[in-house]
Motif scaffolding. Structure first.
Motif, PDB file in Angstrom:
ATOM      1  N   ILE A  69       0.853  -1.194   0.000  1.00  0.00           N
ATOM      2  CA  ILE A  69       0.000   0.000   0.000  1.00  0.00           C
ATOM      3  C   ILE A  69       0.887   1.241   0.000  1.00  0.00           C
ATOM      4  O   ILE A  69       1.925   1.287   0.655  1.00  0.00           O
ATOM      5  CB  ILE A  69      -0.974   0.027   1.202  1.00  0.00           C
ATOM      6  N   CYS A  70       0.479   2.209  -0.791  1.00  0.00           N
ATOM      7  CA  CYS A  70       1.143   3.510  -0.828  1.00  0.00           C
ATOM      8  C   CYS A  70       0.059   4.570  -0.764  1.00  0.00           C
ATOM      9  O   CYS A  70      -0.951   4.490  -1.477  1.00  0.00           O
ATOM     10  CB  CYS A  70       1.952   3.666  -2.115  1.00  0.00           C
ATOM     11  N   GLY A  71       0.255   5.535   0.086  1.00  0.00           N
ATOM     12  CA  GLY A  71      -0.759   6.561   0.304  1.00  0.00           C
ATOM     13  C   GLY A  71      -1.066   7.432  -0.894  1.00  0.00           C
ATOM     14  O   GLY A  71      -2.190   7.890  -1.062  1.00  0.00           O
ATOM     15  N   LEU A  72      -0.078   7.661  -1.784  1.00  0.00           N
ATOM     16  CA  LEU A  72      -0.312   8.582  -2.886  1.00  0.00           C
ATOM     17  C   LEU A  72       0.653   8.341  -4.036  1.00  0.00           C
ATOM     18  O   LEU A  72       1.861   8.267  -3.845  1.00  0.00           O
ATOM     19  CB  LEU A  72      -0.136  10.027  -2.379  1.00  0.00           C
ATOM     20  N   SER A  73       0.101   8.184  -5.236  1.00  0.00           N
ATOM     21  CA  SER A  73       0.881   8.134  -6.470  1.00  0.00           C
ATOM     22  C   SER A  73       0.319   9.210  -7.390  1.00  0.00           C
ATOM     23  O   SER A  73      -0.745   9.775  -7.115  1.00  0.00           O
ATOM     24  CB  SER A  73       0.785   6.757  -7.115  1.00  0.00           C
ATOM     25  N   GLN A  74       1.023   9.465  -8.502  1.00  0.00           N
ATOM     26  CA  GLN A  74       0.585  10.565  -9.349  1.00  0.00           C
ATOM     27  C   GLN A  74       0.922  10.324 -10.809  1.00  0.00           C
ATOM     28  O   GLN A  74       2.022   9.904 -11.149  1.00  0.00           O
ATOM     29  CB  GLN A  74       1.267  11.866  -8.903  1.00  0.00           C
ATOM     30  N   ALA A  75      -0.054  10.598 -11.673  1.00  0.00           N
ATOM     31  CA  ALA A  75       0.189  10.738 -13.107  1.00  0.00           C
ATOM     32  C   ALA A  75       0.251  12.248 -13.336  1.00  0.00           C
ATOM     33  O   ALA A  75      -0.736  12.950 -13.167  1.00  0.00           O
ATOM     34  CB  ALA A  75      -0.932  10.107 -13.919  1.00  0.00           C
ATOM     35  N   VAL A  76       1.436  12.758 -13.668  1.00  0.00           N
ATOM     36  CA  VAL A  76       1.668  14.199 -13.764  1.00  0.00           C
ATOM     37  C   VAL A  76       1.010  14.764 -15.018  1.00  0.00           C
ATOM     38  O   VAL A  76       1.026  14.142 -16.078  1.00  0.00           O
ATOM     39  CB  VAL A  76       3.183  14.496 -13.763  1.00  0.00           C
ATOM     40  N   ASP A  77       0.432  15.956 -14.909  1.00  0.00           N
ATOM     41  CA  ASP A  77      -0.232  16.615 -16.032  1.00  0.00           C
ATOM     42  C   ASP A  77       0.789  16.893 -17.133  1.00  0.00           C
ATOM     43  O   ASP A  77       1.697  17.684 -16.979  1.00  0.00           O
ATOM     44  CB  ASP A  77      -0.863  17.922 -15.564  1.00  0.00           C
ATOM     45  N   SER A  78       0.627  16.188 -18.244  1.00  0.00           N
ATOM     46  CA  SER A  78       1.536  16.380 -19.371  1.00  0.00           C
ATOM     47  C   SER A  78       0.877  17.168 -20.494  1.00  0.00           C
ATOM     48  O   SER A  78       1.477  17.400 -21.528  1.00  0.00           O
ATOM     49  CB  SER A  78       1.975  15.012 -19.906  1.00  0.00           C
ATOM     50  N   GLY A  79      -0.387  17.521 -20.296  1.00  0.00           N
ATOM     51  CA  GLY A  79      -1.116  18.242 -21.320  1.00  0.00           C
ATOM     52  C   GLY A  79      -1.753  17.323 -22.350  1.00  0.00           C
ATOM     53  O   GLY A  79      -2.648  17.725 -23.068  1.00  0.00           O
ATOM     54  N   THR A  80      -1.274  16.102 -22.421  1.00  0.00           N
ATOM     55  CA  THR A  80      -1.819  15.144 -23.388  1.00  0.00           C
ATOM     56  C   THR A  80      -2.480  13.953 -22.708  1.00  0.00           C
ATOM     57  O   THR A  80      -3.026  13.092 -23.388  1.00  0.00           O
ATOM     58  CB  THR A  80      -0.703  14.615 -24.308  1.00  0.00           C
ATOM     59  N   GLY A  81      -2.414  13.899 -21.411  1.00  0.00           N
ATOM     60  CA  GLY A  81      -2.965  12.752 -20.689  1.00  0.00           C
ATOM     61  C   GLY A  81      -1.947  11.630 -20.607  1.00  0.00           C
ATOM     62  O   GLY A  81      -1.247  11.354 -21.578  1.00  0.00           O
ATOM     63  N   ASP A  82      -1.835  11.022 -19.479  1.00  0.00           N
ATOM     64  CA  ASP A  82      -0.926   9.899 -19.284  1.00  0.00           C
ATOM     65  C   ASP A  82      -1.484   9.044 -18.162  1.00  0.00           C
ATOM     66  O   ASP A  82      -2.420   9.441 -17.470  1.00  0.00           O
ATOM     67  CB  ASP A  82       0.492  10.362 -18.952  1.00  0.00           C
ATOM     68  N   ALA A  83      -0.915   7.878 -17.983  1.00  0.00           N
ATOM     69  CA  ALA A  83      -1.382   6.974 -16.940  1.00  0.00           C
ATOM     70  C   ALA A  83      -0.202   6.225 -16.350  1.00  0.00           C
ATOM     71  O   ALA A  83       0.797   5.982 -17.030  1.00  0.00           O
ATOM     72  CB  ALA A  83      -2.397   5.983 -17.500  1.00  0.00           C
ATOM     73  N   ILE A  84      -0.318   5.872 -15.087  1.00  0.00           N
ATOM     74  CA  ILE A  84       0.653   5.013 -14.425  1.00  0.00           C
ATOM     75  C   ILE A  84      -0.004   3.642 -14.255  1.00  0.00           C
ATOM     76  O   ILE A  84      -1.175   3.547 -13.869  1.00  0.00           O
ATOM     77  CB  ILE A  84       1.114   5.599 -13.066  1.00  0.00           C
ATOM     78  N   LYS A  85       0.737   2.606 -14.623  1.00  0.00           N
ATOM     79  CA  LYS A  85       0.284   1.231 -14.450  1.00  0.00           C
ATOM     80  C   LYS A  85       1.309   0.528 -13.559  1.00  0.00           C
ATOM     81  O   LYS A  85       2.506   0.836 -13.638  1.00  0.00           O
ATOM     82  CB  LYS A  85       0.201   0.498 -15.788  1.00  0.00           C
ATOM     83  N   ALA A  86       0.848  -0.411 -12.735  1.00  0.00           N
ATOM     84  CA  ALA A  86       1.771  -1.082 -11.825  1.00  0.00           C
ATOM     85  C   ALA A  86       1.361  -2.533 -11.617  1.00  0.00           C
ATOM     86  O   ALA A  86       0.180  -2.871 -11.680  1.00  0.00           O
ATOM     87  CB  ALA A  86       1.809  -0.344 -10.489  1.00  0.00           C
ATOM     88  N   ARG A  87       2.368  -3.378 -11.356  1.00  0.00           N
ATOM     89  CA  ARG A  87       2.129  -4.793 -11.082  1.00  0.00           C
ATOM     90  C   ARG A  87       3.234  -5.320 -10.167  1.00  0.00           C
ATOM     91  O   ARG A  87       4.298  -4.717 -10.066  1.00  0.00           O
ATOM     92  CB  ARG A  87       2.043  -5.594 -12.372  1.00  0.00           C
ATOM     93  N   MET A  88       2.977  -6.459  -9.521  1.00  0.00           N
ATOM     94  CA  MET A  88       3.944  -7.035  -8.584  1.00  0.00           C
ATOM     95  C   MET A  88       4.838  -8.051  -9.301  1.00  0.00           C
ATOM     96  O   MET A  88       4.359  -8.871 -10.076  1.00  0.00           O
ATOM     97  CB  MET A  88       3.207  -7.724  -7.436  1.00  0.00           C
ATOM     98  N   TYR A  89       6.130  -7.943  -9.016  1.00  0.00           N
ATOM     99  CA  TYR A  89       7.113  -8.890  -9.526  1.00  0.00           C
ATOM    100  C   TYR A  89       7.664  -9.714  -8.363  1.00  0.00           C
ATOM    101  O   TYR A  89       7.573  -9.292  -7.207  1.00  0.00           O
ATOM    102  CB  TYR A  89       8.267  -8.149 -10.202  1.00  0.00           C
TER     103      TYR A  89
END
Length: 168
Positions: A69-89
């Protein structure tokens, strides 16, 4: 007083003694950071977060609960839209780090920026059944969907990666 052991061979533990009932917590390992710094990337390939925890199962067949668990992550405003994806290794013994079986790119999170800097917590609750007593290492990986800046952990938040072994 010292006791001399007269046994010339030792073998790996393959099962728990009958006196240890199933369902019992055998060990807990926790990597907790209460005040993080940024963990960020622009990579469009899954990137190691650097957040790891390791556990050596007591016996083959035991259940390992994996909680992140992490309290806060962020997809930074790039003006074009972006996303963060994550998975466990995970890494088993001397093997290589690889995505957990059955995982997909949205396993931990998908945070999409619609031009307003999207913030979200990240949560993962998974499990793995040990096949031997080799040391296991778990680590979340993340990527930027479009190559913009994404932050797996935001500064001054907290995260924890907890591994719990349950007798089976």
């Amino acid at each position: 007083a010292l006791t001399k052991i007269n046994n010339n061979t030792l073998s790996a533990v393959t099962a728990l003694p009958a006196s240890i009932p199933t369902g019992r917590v055998l060990q807990v390992v926790r990597n907790y950071v209460p005040n993080t710094s940024l963990i960020e990337s622009t990579s469009t390939s899954f990137t190691a977060s650097g957040i790891q925890a390791s556990i050596t199962p007591s016996a083959s067949g035991n259940l390992i609960l994996v909680d992140y668990i992490c309290g806060l992550s962020q997809a930074v405003d790039s003006g074009t839209g972006d996303a963060i994806k994550a998975r466990m290794y995970q890494k088993i013994g001397t093997g290589s780090m690889a995505a957990m079986s059955g995982s997909n790119e949205f396993q931990i999170a998908y945070v999409y920026d619609l031009g307003n800097e999207a913030f979200s917590p990240m949560v993962f609750n998974g499990s793995y059944t040990s096949t031997n007593t080799d040391t296991l290492i778990f680590e979340p990986y993340f990527l930027s969907q479009s190559g913009g800046n994404v932050r797996f952990t935001y500064s001054k938040t907290s995260y924890s990666l907890t591994l719990t072994e349950i007798a089976q």
